[in-house]
Scaffold this motif. Sequence first.
Motif, PDB file in Angstrom:
ATOM      1  N   LYS B  51      16.251  76.918 -31.714  1.00 15.19           N
ATOM      2  CA  LYS B  51      17.376  76.543 -30.859  1.00 15.19           C
ATOM      3  C   LYS B  51      17.883  75.141 -31.200  1.00 15.19           C
ATOM      4  N   THR B  52      16.941  74.203 -31.214  1.00 10.27           N
ATOM      5  CA  THR B  52      17.335  72.823 -31.505  1.00 10.27           C
ATOM      6  C   THR B  52      17.899  72.724 -32.915  1.00 10.27           C
ATOM      7  N   THR B  53      17.286  73.461 -33.828  1.00 11.52           N
ATOM      8  CA  THR B  53      17.791  73.466 -35.208  1.00 11.52           C
ATOM      9  C   THR B  53      19.248  73.918 -35.232  1.00 11.52           C
ATOM     10  N   PRO B  89      20.641  65.179 -26.309  1.00 11.20           N
ATOM     11  CA  PRO B  89      19.494  65.606 -27.119  1.00 11.20           C
ATOM     12  C   PRO B  89      18.322  66.052 -26.262  1.00 11.20           C
ATOM     13  N   GLU B  90      17.334  66.685 -26.900  1.00  8.74           N
ATOM     14  CA  GLU B  90      16.252  67.254 -26.089  1.00  8.74           C
ATOM     15  C   GLU B  90      15.382  66.176 -25.461  1.00  8.74           C
ATOM     16  N   GLU B  91      15.329  65.007 -26.106  1.00  2.99           N
ATOM     17  CA  GLU B  91      14.656  63.889 -25.456  1.00  2.99           C
ATOM     18  C   GLU B  91      15.623  62.725 -25.379  1.00  2.99           C
ATOM     19  N   LEU B 165      24.121  70.889 -24.821  1.00  2.00           N
ATOM     20  CA  LEU B 165      23.017  70.395 -23.997  1.00  2.00           C
ATOM     21  C   LEU B 165      21.720  71.033 -24.486  1.00  2.00           C
ATOM     22  N   ASP B 166      20.803  70.187 -24.949  1.00  2.00           N
ATOM     23  CA  ASP B 166      19.521  70.712 -25.412  1.00  2.00           C
ATOM     24  C   ASP B 166      18.519  70.562 -24.271  1.00  2.00           C
ATOM     25  N   GLU B 167      18.213  71.663 -23.646  1.00  2.00           N
ATOM     26  CA  GLU B 167      17.316  71.702 -22.491  1.00  2.00           C
ATOM     27  C   GLU B 167      17.717  70.703 -21.413  1.00  2.00           C
ATOM     28  N   PRO B 168      18.874  70.947 -20.802  1.00  2.00           N
ATOM     29  CA  PRO B 168      19.421  69.964 -19.858  1.00  2.00           C
ATOM     30  C   PRO B 168      18.560  69.757 -18.616  1.00  2.00           C
TER      31      PRO B 168
HETATM   32 MG   LIG Z   1      14.157  72.416 -28.993  1.00  2.00          MG
END
Ligand SMILES: [Mg+2]
Lengths: 601, 302
Positions: B51-53, B89-91, B165-168
């Motif tokens: 997903k993030t990729t 980003p996710e973090e 949104l990466d894991e909002p």
């Molecule tokens: Mg991810």
Amino acid sequence: MVLERDILPYFQWLLGSEDSVGALLQFVLVMLGFGLLALIVGYLVAAARHGLLRGGDVVFQTVTSAFRDLFQISPRRVWALSVLAVKEAWRRRVVVVLLVFFVILLFAGWFLKTDAQNPGRLYISFVLTATTYLVLGIALLLSAFSLPGDFKAKTIYTVVTKPVRAGEIILGRIIGFTIIGTAMLVVMAVCSYIFVDRSLDHTHRVEETGLKRTAASDDEYGYLGRTSLDAYHRHDVELNADQQGEALSNHSHTHSIEYDGSTHRVSGAEGVMQARVPQWGKLRYLDRQGVEQARGINVGNEWSYRGFIAGNTQSAAIWTFGNVDESNDPDGEGLPIGLTVRVFRTHKGIIGKRIPGGIQIRNPETGVQSQLELFDALDDKVYEYTIPRKLTSTGDAEIDLFEDLVSSKGQVEISVHCLAGGQYFGFAQADCYLRLPDASPVLNFAKVYLSIWVQMVIVTSIGVAISALVSGPVAMLFTVSFILLGFFKDTFVDIAHGPEYGGGPVESLYRLVTQMNMMSKIESGVVAAIIQAIDSVLEAFMWSVAQVLPDFSAFSTVAFAASGFDVPGDKVLQDLTTCLAYVVGLAVLGYFLLRTREVAR
Amino acid sequence: MSEEIVIQTRALSKVYRDFWGRQKVRALKALDLEVHRGEVFGLLGPNGSGKTTTIKLILGLLFPTEGEALVFGKSATDVGKNERLGYLPEESYLYRFLNAEETLDFYARLFDMSPDVRKERVDALIKQVGLDKARKRPLQEYSKGMSRRIGLAQALINDPDLILLDEPTSGLDPIGTREMKDMILRLKDEGKTVVMCSHLLADVQDVCDRIAILHQGELKELDRVDKLLTVADVTQIRARGLSKECQNEIRDVISRHSGELMEMDNPTTTLEELFLSIVRDSEARPGRRAKVGASETVADEG
Ligand SMILES: [Mg+2]
Ligand SMILES: Nc1ncnc2c1ncn2[C@@H]1O[C@H](COP(=O)(O)OP(=O)(O)OP(=O)(O)O)[C@@H](O)[C@H]1O
């Protein structure tokens, strides 16, 4: 002071003359050369990854979008990134460097001796050199670790997903670190100036009992004497009839002396920091038979900077100065000159005894010459002398300096002879100069700091550009090697261009392995041809690399200030221009490195 | 229709390689996606499914090994696309030595905003994400949820048309999660496009119009959420006022249309069930697009 390269007038340096390539053209050529190389390498890499056609397209896109990006650079974004870099540097506590600097000053105060012949020189060169290394070190650390830090913390993700051009990130870093470096340099400059000034300040008393009255005539009389011994030295004193006067510059500085009727008041040291403005000429030599030579005698030094002349022969060193007129003599006392003599003795004689020499002034147009003026030379001392307006010619005629000895084109020749048989005087072109009115030492100090600033900006640019591609430690290593190679720039050029004994790198290696003599010819054949072909490519490459290596020893102007010379404005301008060229070139490099880098790898 | 497409990926693939160019992971395999304007698109998948990729490829943070990603019709590596884009980003990848105000001001400057606009926008966003009290504190003092909030504010600084949104909702408290979902829906109402990835299925179910399910870098399912969750061959009936007899003979009653038919539709499964069955199926038969319909899910279950 040693000046290995002539300092050309700025525009001649920039645009070149008939026999030399201007710096501007050189810059353009180097940029073109490396651009071409980068295109080829870029295409090869792209073709390997995407195939021949698509690779070409990728390279084309990259280059065209680079031009588009160039016109979309936004000052506001660059400024935002610069401020960020400043804040980052601040957070990494760069101000600690200032503490280190103060510690260095403290140690200098404790350990540097003021009993040296010329303590000013020692102090100034120590403090300025320390500052240079400190500032370059911090520039290196800041620049090399900044972008890699962003990659590591992944903060770069949120930056490159904004409409920020890679060039702006590079420029922002360079500008930001330059700002913080400049601020630190300003603090250091002020502190070190005050430090040098205070450390070397001292005063003396006049030894009242030793004052002797001397008289040239009944009306004209004065007093001679000496001062007390303070700060490891004493001065000779010369007073006029009112007992006002000065302590002479036996130790590269003076004190003025006032008399209030009962005691002499000696002022603080004056002229500890000087900014003599030299006007340099062109040097040529006469050999023992009086035949003109481009070089002097070599007395066996590796370093061929100075040429020597033999004593008690026809041998002479002759400087030709141009643009000489009455403006060289603002107070009407004559033409002030300075002369540094290196003495080379073939027999000892009495150590410390001065060697007699003579100076003659000559009009290169008419050949009229003044009579030999004698002086006594000590090794490595600056001999200062004012050529009087009224002189006697070799034909015993009364002549005027500016009317009879300066040619219609404003040229004058000064020739120096050594009068002791068997001894030698050594000179380089910069060793004799016409002394123009002094410049301000404070301003000169600022100019030296400007040259440190130039070096700092270049180091910062290298660090930032390289760190766009590699990690912090690698970037640092690379920058340091770049700087070190810069010191050997001449060797590099020599190997690539000069009279190479034993051939280029591969041929030398071949000779080493086969234990072949440097001079004997390699048998011609296929092997030799291949070796030489590889060498010529390598040499061309080395030559181009040498062109872009920054020569930090040439940037440094510490020697000027330490030996009390004004840093020529032409040099300052040249260095600033060179600095700009580096910033531009390295920003372009950094741009492409950052653009072609996969950010989230 | 074509101008309505905001994101398009064509056979997008990513192979992570090590320093020597050796293949490490095939993180994404030939992904074809289209995201339309105004929709909320969810990327689902277990950990490490790519997903993030995918999001990084769309942003141009990664270069595709094969295929391409287009954003607003431009290549993903084109900086110009970033003008209308926001990314969380996710973090929290923000400068920890800046405070909330400085952070937002910095990013606003990167969009070349004038000082007045910047001030207004920064102020509004800080209030919107509920960080008014912490606006002067450096980010290194922030809790996870606070970092998330400032991250979101940062993503919205330019009033973007497309938000990734990466894991909002990760790290947010229930109220924060609720607010985040409300915000996504509000953005949708404003006509913006939202792409989010998450494994919090309830969140996805609540806000997404369409979802794609990834597993080991392969696309397993892609459709509208309501369609995916509808069990096609099962009918559900709710009726009132039936007598006991009628209830006993319910099948007859229905076949004769004699009851008051109040509701008659297909039951929905939960996204969780669908997700688990797809993953299970994919593991059993790797390399194939999932064939499990919701019907099978229920059939399996029943
Ligand atoms: Mg991810
Ligand atoms: N920089 C990298 N180098 C090598 N492999 C990577 C890299 N980043 C991700 N991967 C691999 O690629 C695959 C997909 O990772 P990705 O981060 O896209 O997963 P994800 O779906 O976002 O997972 P999560 O739900 O845990 O965030 C994983 O196998 C991961 O190990």
